[in-house]
Enzyme design. Structure first.
Site, short mmCIF file in Angstrom:
data_model
loop_
_atom_site.label_atom_id
_atom_site.label_comp_id
_atom_site.label_asym_id
_atom_site.label_seq_id
_atom_site.Cartn_x
_atom_site.Cartn_y
_atom_site.Cartn_z
N GLY A 206 0.83 -1.21 0.00
CA GLY A 206 0.00 0.00 0.00
C GLY A 206 0.85 1.26 0.00
O GLY A 206 0.45 2.30 -0.50
N HIS A 277 -1.59 10.16 -1.71
CA HIS A 277 -0.57 10.46 -0.70
C HIS A 277 0.75 10.81 -1.40
O HIS A 277 1.27 10.01 -2.19
CB HIS A 277 -0.43 9.21 0.18
CG HIS A 277 0.50 9.37 1.33
ND1 HIS A 277 1.85 9.15 1.22
CD2 HIS A 277 0.27 9.68 2.62
CE1 HIS A 277 2.42 9.33 2.40
NE2 HIS A 277 1.48 9.66 3.28
N GLU A 329 -2.61 13.46 3.40
CA GLU A 329 -1.24 13.96 3.14
C GLU A 329 -0.99 13.95 1.64
O GLU A 329 0.01 13.40 1.14
CB GLU A 329 -0.23 13.05 3.87
CG GLU A 329 -0.56 12.86 5.35
CD GLU A 329 0.36 11.91 6.09
OE1 GLU A 329 0.78 10.90 5.50
OE2 GLU A 329 0.69 12.18 7.25
N GLU A 345 5.04 17.70 3.06
CA GLU A 345 5.86 16.89 3.98
C GLU A 345 7.31 16.85 3.51
O GLU A 345 7.60 16.71 2.31
CB GLU A 345 5.28 15.47 4.04
CG GLU A 345 6.03 14.60 5.03
CD GLU A 345 5.43 13.20 5.17
OE1 GLU A 345 4.25 13.00 4.84
OE2 GLU A 345 6.19 12.31 5.60
N CYS A 425 9.21 9.74 10.20
CA CYS A 425 9.74 9.39 8.88
C CYS A 425 10.68 10.46 8.33
O CYS A 425 11.64 10.15 7.63
CB CYS A 425 8.59 9.16 7.91
SG CYS A 425 7.32 10.43 7.97
N CYS A 426 10.40 11.74 8.64
CA CYS A 426 11.14 12.81 7.95
C CYS A 426 12.59 12.99 8.39
O CYS A 426 13.48 13.07 7.53
CB CYS A 426 10.39 14.13 8.08
SG CYS A 426 8.71 14.10 7.39
O1 FUB Z 1 3.45 5.75 6.07
C1 FUB Z 1 4.83 5.91 6.28
C2 FUB Z 1 5.17 7.38 6.35
O2 FUB Z 1 4.51 8.00 7.43
C3 FUB Z 1 4.72 8.17 5.15
O3 FUB Z 1 5.58 8.13 4.08
C4 FUB Z 1 4.58 9.53 5.71
O4 FUB Z 1 3.80 10.37 4.93
C5 FUB Z 1 4.01 9.28 7.08
O5 FUB Z 1 2.63 9.22 7.00
ZN ZN Z 2 7.97 12.15 6.54
#
Ligand code: FUB
Ligand code: ZN
Length: 638
Positions: A206, A277, A329, A345, A425-426
């Site tokens: 997904g 997304h 997102e 993001e 994640c970022c």
């Molecule tokens: O679902 C994994 C990560 O978490 C996504 O890439 C980001 O957007 C955050 O939702």
């Molecule tokens: Zn992120």
């Protein structure tokens, strides 16, 4: 199809430029900081629980192997907080450690560091201790319920975590030559190839990234199964009946479209508009462009071209941010680029750079790295504080901190960077990109070396050595010394912001935004890209910015902050013919502030009264480094 390879990070050494400083920040601050964060060691930060999950998974495996029955916990949510013995955090929590290893590995290539190498070895040992006998690794299922694996591919990120594991493993192998993590990733990949092959589970993830992970593993190991499975995942996606329906016993009537969020609404070759997304989208498109080049599949590449242009021509913020809404997102529709509620993001802009790089390798057009550069110097860099110890997840183009608490539409926006996120994640995505940036600066084919990003560095190629020196972001002047081992062409990307570029060697052949020079003997080519301060407007279809402009210089987008310009930034206006000055970093200009003495909400129109003001613009990426305050990229004009 055009085809250029990425050069080996080992062959590039950043010397003393803008990105060298950023890499040093990542090496000295970000990587150690993130390692602590993943072990819940940062005071006042949201706990990660990432390493704790690996320890729990290893323990569960040990107990089961010794015949002890371990408790079964639910695997039905995206986020877990409750039962003490169970998995904690988001379903994709494992990926944070993989991304950290990837960043640390690139950093080890750039700078040997035995302490860091040992820390990485320790993290890998932890991961390997959580691997099931058949190679499967995902702490959520190993801790909570191994019998439930691969039951919810749409939501629960096992293939996503695998993708990040594969990327980390390739980076670690390149950095150290050690096969520990590569073997673990390959065993998991072998299991995936077996389980998802023809006759097996007919699904796909997904959240794409397993595809790119498999393609990278194929690149490292040459094992064709990995390429075949990546192709299978890509070609299966969005076909009917929808796999995501099948796995939950649903059906979708013929004309109905579902799963746009996952880019699984249509077969990928029929997807011509970026949708859903944003991070998922660009991770998928990255792998599609990568596969198109490997397979020489021009139909797939044309789809990627359409998707790339759709994003950059209609759905990208001037800062390189993508994803206009927090709902999913996601991308919305063309020209919908609200400033104050932007999602943008950090990961999505990082992913856009991945996509741009794969496109550039298959289609030698400067537009790809023009876009990558825009993302890199603005949205991505804004994601990290100057001290490398706090981060933005979303990157708005306008903010008034006072409004955030009272407005649910802005619940995703923060006024200052956060020490950590429970969905983190970022931060490791920024770290892995910056540490690996050398690989993005160049690409090469048999006869040409392409310079995509400019950084002071020394680099070795199959047929030449190159040294770049200068001040790309400041004066815009650089010198490129080339020592060819045989005649070679060097292609310089001409930045899209440069109107008056000059090369010391006259009349280069220019094609699709690259200037080509034939080099037969040692030679130095000087380039002057002459950045100038520009007043940029949006297409008028961007309804929010009609009558407004942004200020840019070279690759940087600028913004106004309350610290320099007082509050109510929306009352400011740039003078019609501003007198700009530049102090090497900030831009100053004359402008006006609307002066309104009445408190009435409505009153009959009278000519506007204004006071003269001195405006100070700072690079967008530097905003919110002096505490909470208003910020705006766009300012009224005329
Ligand atoms: O679902 C994994 C990560 O978490 C996504 O890439 C980001 O957007 C955050 O939702
Ligand atoms: Zn992120």
């Amino acid at each position: 199809m055009e085809n250029a390879k990425v050069i080996n990070l080992k062959d590039i050494k950043f010397e003393n430029g803008f990105w060298k400083e950023m890499q040093e920040l990542v090496r000295n601050e970000v990587i150690p900081y993130q390692s602590k964060a993943l072990d819940d060691g940062i005071d006042g930060a949201e706990p990660s629980r990432c390493k704790e999950n690996f320890r729990k998974a290893a323990k569960a495996l040990r107990l089961r192997k010794s015949g002890v029955k371990t408790p079964v916990y639910p695997t039905d949510k995206w986020h877990y907080t409750e039962e003490a013995g169970a998995f904690k955090g988001w379903v994709f929590q494992d990926s944070d450690l993989y991304k950290w290893i990837e960043a640390a590995s690139y950093s080890l290539i750039n700078h040997r560091d035995l302490k860091l190498e040992k820390a990485v070895d320790g993290a890998i040992e932890l991961i390997c201790s959580a691997a099931e006998d058949d190679g499967y690794i995902d702490t959520l299922y190993t801790i909570n319920n191994p019998a439930a694996r691969f039951e919810n591919l749409r939501d629960f990120h096992e293939l996503y975590c695998f993708g990040h594991l594969a990327e980390a493993a390739c980076a670690h192998y390149s950095a150290t030559g050690k096969k520990t993590l590569l073997s673990a990733a390959a065993r998991f990949a072998d299991l995936i190839c077996k389980e998802f092959g023809e006759g097996g589970i007919q699904g796909y993830g997904g959240h794409p990234i397993a595809e790119e992970g498999l393609l990278k593993l194929y690149g490292k190991t040459g094992k064709r199964d990995y390429l075949d499975t990546a192709r299978l995942f890509i070609n299966r996606r969005g076909t009917r009946p929808y796999y995501f329906d099948l796995e939950r016993g649903e059906t979708t009537p013929k004309g109905e479209i579902k799963y746009t969020y996952n880019q699984a609404h249509l077969p990928v070759r029929e997807q011509k508009e970026a949708a859903g997304h944003a991070v998922r989208a660009v991770y998928l498109y990255t792998a599609m462009a990568h596969l198109a080049r490997i397979d020489d599949d021009s139909e797939l590449l044309n789809t990627c071209k359409a998707l790339f242009d759709d994003i950059t021509d209609k759905k990208m913020y001037i800062t390189g941010g993508i994803g206009s809404t927090k709902e999913g997102e996601a991308f919305t529709y063309a020209y919908d680029l609200p400033n104050g509620t932007a999602y943008a993001e950090t990961c999505a802009s990082v992913g856009m750079i991945f996509f741009a790089r794969r496109m550039a390798q298959a289609d030698f057009d400067s537009k790809y790295f023009n876009t990558a550069e825009k993302c890199l110097y603005n949205c991505v860099l804004a994601g990290m504080a100057e001290d490398g110890k706090s981060f933005f997840y979303t990157n708005p183009l306008e903010i008034d901190p006072k409004t955030l608490a009272a407005d649910e539409r802005k619940s995703h926006i923060k006024a200052v960077r956060q020490k950590w996120f429970d969905c983190a994640c970022c931060p490791p995505n920024i770290a892995r990109l910056i540490s690996d940036l050398g690989e993005y600066c160049f690409m090469e084919n048999d006869d040409t070396i392409f310079i995509n990003l400019y950084e002071n560095c020394k680099a070795k190629f199959d047929n030449a050595e190159i040294e770049i020196n200068g001040d790309y972001t400041g004066s815009g002047k650089i010198s490129v010394k080339i020592k060819p081992a045989e005649p070679v062409k060097i292609a310089f990307r001409i930045p899209d912001w440069s109107d008056n570029y000059i090369f010391s060697v006259k009349n280069p052949f220019v094609k699709k935004g690259y200037a080509y020079f034939e080099i037969n003997e040692e030679q130095t080519i000087e380039a002057d890209f002459s950045p100038r301060i520009k007043i940029m407007r949006c297409n008028p279809k961007v309804r929010e910015n009609i009558g407004k402009v942004a200020v840019t210089r070279g690759p940087f987008v600028y913004c106004l902050e309350e610290k320099d310009n007082l509050s109510n930034l929306h009352m400011l206006r740039l003078a019609e013919h501003p007198k700009f000055s530049f102090d090497g970093e900030n831009i100053f200009a004359n402008g006006y502030r609307e002066y309104f003495s009445s408190t009435a909400l409505y009153s009959e129109y009278r000519p506007v009264k204004e006071k003269l003001v001195h405006l100070k613009f700072i690079p967008y990426y530097k905003w919110a480094n002096r505490g909470e305050n208003e910020m705006a990229v766009y300012i009224r004009y005329r």
